[in-house]
Structure formats: C-alpha cells, structure tokens
Design a protein around this motif. Structure first.
Motif, short mmCIF file in Angstrom:
data_model
loop_
_atom_site.label_atom_id
_atom_site.label_comp_id
_atom_site.label_asym_id
_atom_site.label_seq_id
_atom_site.Cartn_x
_atom_site.Cartn_y
_atom_site.Cartn_z
N SER A 1 0.97 -1.29 -0.12
CA SER A 1 -0.02 0.03 0.05
C SER A 1 0.86 1.25 -0.08
O SER A 1 1.72 1.30 0.88
N GLU B 1 0.55 11.60 -2.94
CA GLU B 1 0.23 12.88 -3.10
C GLU B 1 -0.43 12.76 -4.38
O GLU B 1 0.04 12.32 -5.42
N GLN C 1 -7.34 14.76 -2.01
CA GLN C 1 -5.89 15.12 -1.69
C GLN C 1 -4.74 14.14 -1.97
O GLN C 1 -3.76 14.51 -2.11
N SER D 1 3.55 0.55 3.07
CA SER D 1 3.32 -0.40 4.17
C SER D 1 2.99 -1.75 3.45
O SER D 1 2.34 -1.84 2.28
N VAL E 1 2.87 12.58 6.54
CA VAL E 1 2.76 11.48 7.27
C VAL E 1 4.07 10.72 7.72
O VAL E 1 5.07 10.63 7.32
N PRO F 1 6.82 7.91 8.28
CA PRO F 1 7.07 6.63 7.39
C PRO F 1 6.57 5.21 7.56
O PRO F 1 6.38 4.26 6.77
N THR G 1 3.70 4.45 9.05
CA THR G 1 2.27 4.44 9.16
C THR G 1 1.91 3.28 8.30
O THR G 1 2.34 2.88 7.39
N GLU G 2 0.44 2.84 8.97
CA GLU G 2 -0.26 1.74 7.80
C GLU G 2 -1.07 2.64 7.08
O GLU G 2 -1.80 3.48 7.32
N PHE G 3 -0.53 2.56 5.70
CA PHE G 3 -0.95 3.14 4.64
C PHE G 3 -2.07 2.81 4.11
O PHE G 3 -2.89 3.27 3.11
N ASP G 4 -2.49 1.45 4.26
CA ASP G 4 -3.68 0.93 3.61
C ASP G 4 -5.02 1.45 3.39
O ASP G 4 -5.72 1.47 2.49
N LEU H 1 -6.49 7.16 7.22
CA LEU H 1 -5.71 8.34 6.86
C LEU H 1 -6.57 9.60 7.11
O LEU H 1 -6.03 10.38 7.40
N GLN I 1 -6.18 12.84 9.26
CA GLN I 1 -6.15 14.31 8.60
C GLN I 1 -7.29 15.15 9.45
O GLN I 1 -7.09 16.12 9.81
N ARG J 1 -3.42 19.15 4.58
CA ARG J 1 -2.97 18.29 3.52
C ARG J 1 -1.94 17.40 4.01
O ARG J 1 -1.05 17.69 4.37
N LEU J 2 -2.36 16.04 3.97
CA LEU J 2 -1.32 14.97 4.41
C LEU J 2 -0.22 14.65 3.10
O LEU J 2 -0.72 14.80 1.94
N VAL J 3 1.09 15.20 3.32
CA VAL J 3 2.03 14.95 2.30
C VAL J 3 2.98 13.73 2.57
O VAL J 3 3.01 13.10 3.56
N GLU J 4 3.60 13.30 1.37
CA GLU J 4 4.42 11.83 1.73
C GLU J 4 5.73 12.12 2.59
O GLU J 4 6.23 13.07 2.92
N PRO J 5 5.95 11.17 3.09
CA PRO J 5 7.13 11.22 4.23
C PRO J 5 8.38 11.92 3.65
O PRO J 5 8.62 11.75 2.35
N SER K 1 8.97 14.79 2.60
CA SER K 1 8.52 15.43 1.22
C SER K 1 8.76 17.10 1.61
O SER K 1 9.08 17.87 0.79
#
Lengths: 145, 431
Positions: free
Chosen positions: A6, A10, A40, A66, B373, B375, B377-380, B385, B389, B407-411, B413
C-alpha cells in the motif's frame, strides 16, 4: 496471506508513474494494481513479485509504503463468480473492507483480492469450496510464509 | 558549574553587582552612543538608577534602532577596539551588525563554557559544533565556549550531513551543538546510512537558534538517545550564552550577572509579575562593543518563579513559546507556528514536519498546513488516513482558534533545512 503493498501518494501529476518506474528499475514485475483516491491523496495497492524488496526500493525513492495482508480467492470467470464468494462471507458475518479483481489470462479464472480485518475468512472460504491462493501461486515471494 | 563564584552567588550580592554594572553601562552609552544620548535627553531620563526597579523608567531599544545605525553607529567604543563583528541573518530585510571587544569575546567564551557545563560537559568531552560558522553567532560562540571549557572541539560547522554522521561516529563525539531540527535531520541521515546513532557515545545536545517544543525534545531524546538541552541567545544581546537549561531541564538560567532580564506586556510595555507571559527584554550589563538598554527581543516567555534545585542563583526563563516577529496574524488572530508543532508531535502517524501555506481567497486569508505522514504509518486504509487528517485539523484548529485546511503529504517531502526550518510560506502578497 498475500502480501500487498500500500503506497501513499500525493495527488500530483507523474507521481504514480514515478512509483511504477521505481519498481520497473528494481526489476519487479506487478501482477495487479488498484488506486483508491481522495481529493488530496491516494493509496495505491500493488501485488507484485518480491514485495519486501519492492517496499524497500519504493522507500529508498522516498515513498511511504506498508505491506498489508489480503486474501486472493480464485473463481471461475463467469457471471456471479465474485457474488458467490461475497455471499459465503456475508453468511458468516465477515465484513470485507475492499475488493478488486483481475483475470488470469488463458486460465478462464478470476482472482479476487479481498481485504478482511476480522474473522477467519480462510476457513469459511475453503469450507464453501473456494480456492484461496498461496503467495507462490501469484507472485515470487521473498519471505518464508 | 563553570563559574560557581558567579552562578551560585547570593541573590543580594548579585543584585548589588547588577545595579553597579547597570550604572556603568548607562553612563557609557549616554556618553558615547548618540542614539542613547538623544533618547535619554529627550525623555528627560537621567542615565543612573538607584535600584533595579528604576530600570522601568528607561526607554526601550528595538531592532529598528540597530538597523538605523547600520553598520557601526551603535558601537560604544572606538572602532579600533572592536575585534570581531557578527550579523543577524536579516530574515526581514537589512542585516544588523554587532561588534565585540576583546573583553566581550572573553566574557562570551565564559558564558558559553557555563552553557556547556550546565549541559554536563567537561574537558573530557568531544563537542561537535554543527552551528554555522561565520557572521551567524552560533558557530563561533559555541566554539569559543567549548574551548574555554577545555573540551575537544570539532569545528565542523553546519551542512554536509553525511560527513557530520561520519564524524559523530569516528571522532567519538559526546556533545552535539546545533539547531534542534538539524539534530533530527542528522538522526534521519544516520538511519539512511545504516548507522545506529543510539549506539554512539553521543550523550547530550546543546540546541538553540530556533523555536522548538517540549514534544520535539522528547522525540530528539528518543531518536538520538541523548539529553537535549535548550539554550538561548540572540546576536543583538550577545549570541548564544544568554541563558541555558541545567540538567533539571526546567527553564533556562539567565546569566544575570551579565544580562538584566525583564518580561513586559507587549501591548502596554509594563513589567508583568514573575510567572506571567510577556515579551522578553534584555539590558546588557557588561557588553562593551554594543551595549543594549531594554532591548525588546520579540520573544515570548515568562520567568519561572522559585529556586532551581541545581543551586544556580540565576532566575529561569521558560522555553520561548513564540516570537512576535514570527507571529502570524490570520484573520485577526495571533498565531505562533510553534503551536502547530506542539500539536503534531502529540499525534501518532504524522511527523512533526510541517509547512504553513498562507494564501488569500477574495478578502479572506486561507491557511493550509502541510503535514508529513510518518514513514511507518499503515497506509492501506483510506479511512484511517482521512481520520488522521481530520484529527490533525481539529487539534490544530482548537490550539490556534483559527479554521485551517490540512493536507497530508508524503514522508520526507517537506524540505529539511540545514539551519533554521522554513515553516511558513506566505503567498498572501502574490495574489
């Protein structure tokens, strides 16, 4: 259980391409990919060879990843195939978080990927006569399980 | 204690020294600095005090005063007696120059040696100074103090983070001096390099030059397996070495034999009671190059009432909780970005790395907080999520009393700075 990646993305032009290119460069072949998105951000779910190396490659490239356990259930490629699976689970009061399907080319079979949080889905599915696939039947695993 | 004869002297004796030194500095600036002379004379203030309370009758000095005298107009000694200058980073425009005499440099070394000693350092330590060397006071200030204490001093300066990690490992660094955000970048870089930073001899960090939070301290202490000490200073007053925490980690002892601290209400400019928050104001008592009288720092803090178990007589100021310079006015509400960090470090699944994007829609200010977020985190689950937020949003909104977007942005970033973190991007003027 099947190891599914998963990946947090963005909503940005080219970001999914970068994720796929990263896997391509790491010589990792994908079997299935599904994007779930919000306004988003999105989560990309991927079934691929060597999922743990794939996770590492993506993390090295700066992605949040993950590994999630999912079920893969084989059904004949015919109308009502997935409905049969879901009804069996429903009858056992097992809730499905999400599902997606892909076809096995030339096999006349569909693979249904199911995310299930609670209950022993494997026992229910097998008791109902469905074949729950092992990792090695879908991809090249890189952990012992 | 590096100088127990000062740091543990009696309160009475300290106050007598303060009055004596204050009078000396007042006479000197009245005599030698045109800006002070005209200001004292215009307001009819005699440049002498009988007691410390009389300081409240003196006029304030502000950053613009120093700017207006750029570069050398505030010097209280002939230029030939100045042996070094530093300059503030000039984030708001023109830089300001501060000059030091040989005695100033000498005192400064003592004060920074006190700082390192209060962080537990001894001559047996290896101090890696990763503050920038140059016009910024951090690098050289820490350097001279570490040497004065007698520690092995590694003048690596800021930047080149991989090399920093290498040096941490190879030189057996025990004390790290840098900005708090940089220590986290070091930890992340070490992890990427496969170096277990917690297994190194590093045991304490001396962190300052940017606002940080108690939660960030916890995070630094866990990630680096060290004691994180907060230090305080500003170039207009000295540089680092104005105040420092001791091992109690509860407030920063102000070196009151060299600096008079006041806390004033930023609106009325009247002194507030100990324990009440207000703007920090300093008067230098020993500075020769550029003495400052009632300098308004724009930092928000308070005096922590009571004595410290460490035995130092110097009163403690609390960790700076905001800066009136950095204060954002959003739809009329005063907002400190540090409040956002405080919230984020308390929420699992997000990293304390954020950026505030200010924009304008019509006549309304818009605020979007970008939050990384974590790194691991459980992203599934999209739902989780989104829930995260929402939680980030509602907690920031309740802390700031302003409605915002998240806004959640990538680890990883959000750009990591090697000096001060760039937390706010104000696009309100661009529209």
């Amino acid at each position: 259980m099947i190891e599914q990646l998963s990946v947090f993305l963005e909503n940005q032009p080219g970001r999914l391409a970068q994720a796929c290119r990263t896997l391509g460069n790491a010589d990792i072949n994908m079997r299935a990919l599904m994007v779930a998105d919000t306004e988003q951000f999105g989560v990309v779910r991927i079934i691929c060879d060597r999922p743990n190396s794939a996770k590492e490659a993506l993390e090295d490239a700066g992605f949040g990843v993950s590994v999630t356990g999912v079920y893969a259930v084989e059904t004949p490629d015919r109308p009502g195939g997935l409905a049969d699976v879901l009804e069996a689970l429903g009858a056992a009061s097992i809730n499905v978080e999400y599902a997606y399907c892909f076809l096995e080319p030339g096999e006349n079979a569909a693979v249904n990927v199911l995310k299930i949080d609670e209950g022993d889905a494997r026992v229910v599915l097998e008791a109902s006569g469905f074949r729950v696939l092992r990792p090695a039947e879908l991809y090249e695993p890189d952990t012992e399980s | 204690m590096f100088q127990p004869q000062w740091e543990a002297m009696s309160r009475e004796k300290l106050e007598a020294v303060q009055v004596e030194r204050l009078n000396a500095v007042l006479s000197k600036v009245h005599e030698r600095v045109p800006l002070y002379r005209s200001r004292f004379d215009e307001s009819g203030v005699r440049p002498q005090v009988a007691t410390l309370d009389d300081v409240t009758s003196l006029p304030f000095t502000v950053k613009d005063d120093l700017r207006s005298q750029y570069p050398y107009g505030m010097f209280a000694v002939p230029r030939r007696d100045i042996v070094r200058v530093h300059a503030s980073s000039g984030t708001t425009g023109q830089i300001t120059v501060v000059g030091y005499t040989r005695t100033d440099i000498d005192n400064w070394a003592d004060l920074m040696a006190r700082t390192f000693a209060s962080a537990g350092a001894t001559p047996d330590d290896v101090v890696q100074v990763a503050y920038g060397y140059g016009l910024f006071t951090g690098g050289l200030g820490a350097h001279y103090g570490s040497e004065r204490l007698g520690a092995l001093t590694v003048p690596i300066s800021g930047g080149n983070t991989k090399r920093q990690v290498q040096v941490l490992q190879d030189f057996g660094t025990t004390i790290l001096a840098c900005t708090p955000s940089y220590s986290l970048l070091l930890a992340e870089t070490a992890e990427e390099m496969g170096v277990d930073i917690t297994s190194l001899p590093l045991r304490a960090g001396v962190f300052g030059a940017e606002p940080w939070s108690e939660n960030m301290r916890t995070q630094i202490e866990q990630k680096l397996s060290i004691t994180a000490i907060d230090i305080y200073g500003l170039s207009e007053v000295l540089g680092p070495g104005v105040a420092s925490e001791c091992s109690e980690q509860h407030g920063l002892h102000v070196n009151e034999d060299h600096f008079l601290i006041e806390i004033v209400d930023p609106e009325t400019l009247r002194p507030v009671e100990d324990g009440t928050y207000g703007e920090v104001v300093f008067t230098t008592l020993t500075k020769e190059g550029i003495p400052v009288i009632r300098y308004r720092t724009r930092d928000i803090s308070r005096i922590i009432p009571g004595e410290c178990p460490c035995g130092r007589v110097f009163r403690r100021m609390e960790r700076v909780s905001g800066r009136t310079d950095d204060m954002l006015i959003i739809r009329g509400v005063n907002v400190f970005p540090s409040q956002i960090e405080q919230v984020l470090t308390g929420i699992e699944g997000v990293a304390p790395h954020y950026q505030v994007i200010l924009g304008r829609k019509g006549s309304m200010d818009t605020v979007e907080v970008h939050v990384e977020v974590a790194p691991d985190t459980e992203f599934d689950e999209i739902r989780e999520l989104e829930e995260m937020q929402r939680r980030v949003r509602s907690e920031i909104e309740s802390a700031l009393a302003v409605s915002i977007g998240v806004r959640l942005v990538e680890p990883r970033s959000i750009e990591r700075s090697e000096g001060k973190a760039r937390r706010v991007i104000d696009q309100r003027g661009d529209a």
